[in-house]
Every structure is written in structure tokens, then in C-alpha cells.
Design a protein around this motif. Structure first.
Motif, PDB file in Angstrom:
ATOM      1  N   GLN A  43       0.856  -1.177   0.000  1.00  0.00           N
ATOM      2  CA  GLN A  43       0.000   0.000   0.000  1.00  0.00           C
ATOM      3  C   GLN A  43       0.893   1.228   0.000  1.00  0.00           C
ATOM      4  N   LYS A  49      -3.350  10.354  -1.282  1.00  0.00           N
ATOM      5  CA  LYS A  49      -4.155   9.358  -1.993  1.00  0.00           C
ATOM      6  C   LYS A  49      -3.552   7.986  -1.773  1.00  0.00           C
ATOM      7  N   LYS A  50      -4.397   7.039  -1.436  1.00  0.00           N
ATOM      8  CA  LYS A  50      -3.938   5.669  -1.222  1.00  0.00           C
ATOM      9  C   LYS A  50      -4.053   4.886  -2.529  1.00  0.00           C
ATOM     10  N   PHE A  52      -2.990   0.790  -4.127  1.00  0.00           N
ATOM     11  CA  PHE A  52      -2.502  -0.554  -3.851  1.00  0.00           C
ATOM     12  C   PHE A  52      -1.674  -1.034  -5.033  1.00  0.00           C
ATOM     13  N   ASP A  72      -3.656  -0.020  -8.533  1.00  0.00           N
ATOM     14  CA  ASP A  72      -5.035   0.455  -8.629  1.00  0.00           C
ATOM     15  C   ASP A  72      -5.440   1.031  -7.283  1.00  0.00           C
ATOM     16  N   LYS A  73      -6.517   1.826  -7.309  1.00  0.00           N
ATOM     17  CA  LYS A  73      -7.040   2.390  -6.061  1.00  0.00           C
ATOM     18  C   LYS A  73      -7.721   1.313  -5.229  1.00  0.00           C
ATOM     19  N   ASP A  74      -8.301   0.330  -5.922  1.00  0.00           N
ATOM     20  CA  ASP A  74      -9.014  -0.760  -5.253  1.00  0.00           C
ATOM     21  C   ASP A  74      -8.142  -2.012  -5.314  1.00  0.00           C
ATOM     22  N   LEU A  75      -7.923  -2.648  -4.160  1.00  0.00           N
ATOM     23  CA  LEU A  75      -7.065  -3.829  -4.091  1.00  0.00           C
ATOM     24  C   LEU A  75      -7.636  -4.980  -4.910  1.00  0.00           C
ATOM     25  N   TYR A  76      -8.931  -5.210  -4.792  1.00  0.00           N
ATOM     26  CA  TYR A  76      -9.551  -6.329  -5.503  1.00  0.00           C
ATOM     27  C   TYR A  76      -9.521  -6.122  -7.022  1.00  0.00           C
ATOM     28  N   ALA A  77      -9.654  -4.884  -7.472  1.00  0.00           N
ATOM     29  CA  ALA A  77      -9.551  -4.596  -8.910  1.00  0.00           C
ATOM     30  C   ALA A  77      -8.130  -4.859  -9.396  1.00  0.00           C
TER      31      ALA A  77
END
Length: 180
Positions: A43, A49-50, A52, A72-77
């Protein structure tokens, strides 16, 4: 297949580990000898801005190591996109292996084409006489000419001193010979 999941600057929850493990199971369908799969999650925070970062490292027998990195901003994406990219590489390699399988000589069966050729040859059975080649050693054209004159054969196939295949034949003109 060994699987390793590492988290850098992030706490790995069971749901993240389960999601990665279920995503890695997709790689088994390509029937490749996958030795190990390592997943690294980190991370980062820049300008408040965070983001991953997700990385797959696959070690496959008889193939170079495959490394895919995705942010990406979303870990799962990020995980999904990385899985898609790895799947694409594995699919290409699997297709390459499947498409390039050579047929062994013992597996070759008489096909329609071979049967057709055999039927054509049977038509000319009275006109074509099989001749056995005797020598594949290099020889001078003069030697080949002497051997052809001494025999009843219509032609002589031989390799000359320059390792070029030649055919010496009796011409229709009396006493003349031709050379290919």
C-alpha cells in the motif's frame, strides 16, 4: 504448486488471502507445471491518496519466471487485472505448446492422400520400374559415367565432390549422356 502471499505496509485479512488463493486456482486449468506463485501486496500513499500495488511472480518449469505488476485504487480490482494478465500469458504459452505438438512417425497412419498416391502408382506399375540407389559417397562425374556405362541402368544418382546431388542419365541420342 506452492503459494506465498506477502503484505507490505498492509494487514492481510483472511478474506484477502482467500480471494488471492481462489484467483490462483484459475491458473491450474492451463495444465502447465507451475512450481510456485508468489503474491506481493503493498500500500502506498502519495499526496494523501492511497493506492494498492499488487505483484504476481510465477515460476514455471521449462519457462522463464513470469512477473506481473498492477496498481489500482481498489485492491480487488488490482488483483483481478493481474490475474487476467497472467492468464493471458499462460493461455498463450499453453496454446503454443498445444499447437506445436509434432506427430510421431509411429502415429502416422495411411491417409486418403497416401491412398490416392498409391492408387496412382498402381496405374503406372507396368511403366515404372523401381531402382535401388547404391551409393551416397561423393564421387567424380567421370567415375559415375564409367559406372553408368558398365551397368544396364538408365541413370545414376550420386553426390559430386562439392556435395551436390547429381543425376547422370542415358540420353535418347545414341551414345550421349545427360547430367542434372
Amino acid at each position: 504448486m506452492n503459494t506465498g502471499i506477502v503484505g507490505r505496509h498492509i494487514d492481510l485479512t483472511d478474506s484477502i488471502k482467500d480471494y488471492i488463493n481462489s484467483s490462483v486456482e484459475v491458473f491450474k486449468k492451463y495444465n502447465l507445471d507451475i512450481i510456485s506463485v508468489n503474491a506481493i501486496i503493498s500500500q502506498e500513499e502519495k499526496h494523501g491518496k492511497k493506492a494498492f500495488s499488487f505483484e504476481f511472480t510465477l515460476n514455471i518449469a521449462h519457462l522463464d519466471t513470469i512477473v506481473v505488476k498492477q496498481k489500482d485504487k481498489d485492491l480487488y480490482a488490482a488483483i483481478d487485472i493481474a490475474v487476467d494478465r497472467v492468464s493471458k500469458v499462460l493461455r498463450r504459452h499453453h496454446d503454443k505448446i498445444a499447437a506445436h505438438k509434432a506427430t510421431k512417425l509411429t502415429e502416422v497412419e495411411s491417409s486418403e492422400i497416401q491412398d490416392g498416391i498409391a492408387l496412382e502408382l498402381e496405374k503406372f506399375e507396368n511403366e515404372i520400374a523401381p531402382v535401388r540407389l547404391t551409393s551416397y559417397k561423393p564421387m567424380d562425374i567421370e567415375e559415375a559415367l564409367e559406372e553408368l556405362k558398365a551397368s544396364d541402368a538408365q541413370f545414376k544418382v550420386f553426390y559430386d565432390k562439392d556435395d551436390v546431388m547429381r543425376v547422370l542419365y542415358k540420353s535418347s541420342i545414341q551414345g550421349k549422356f545427360g547430367l542434372y
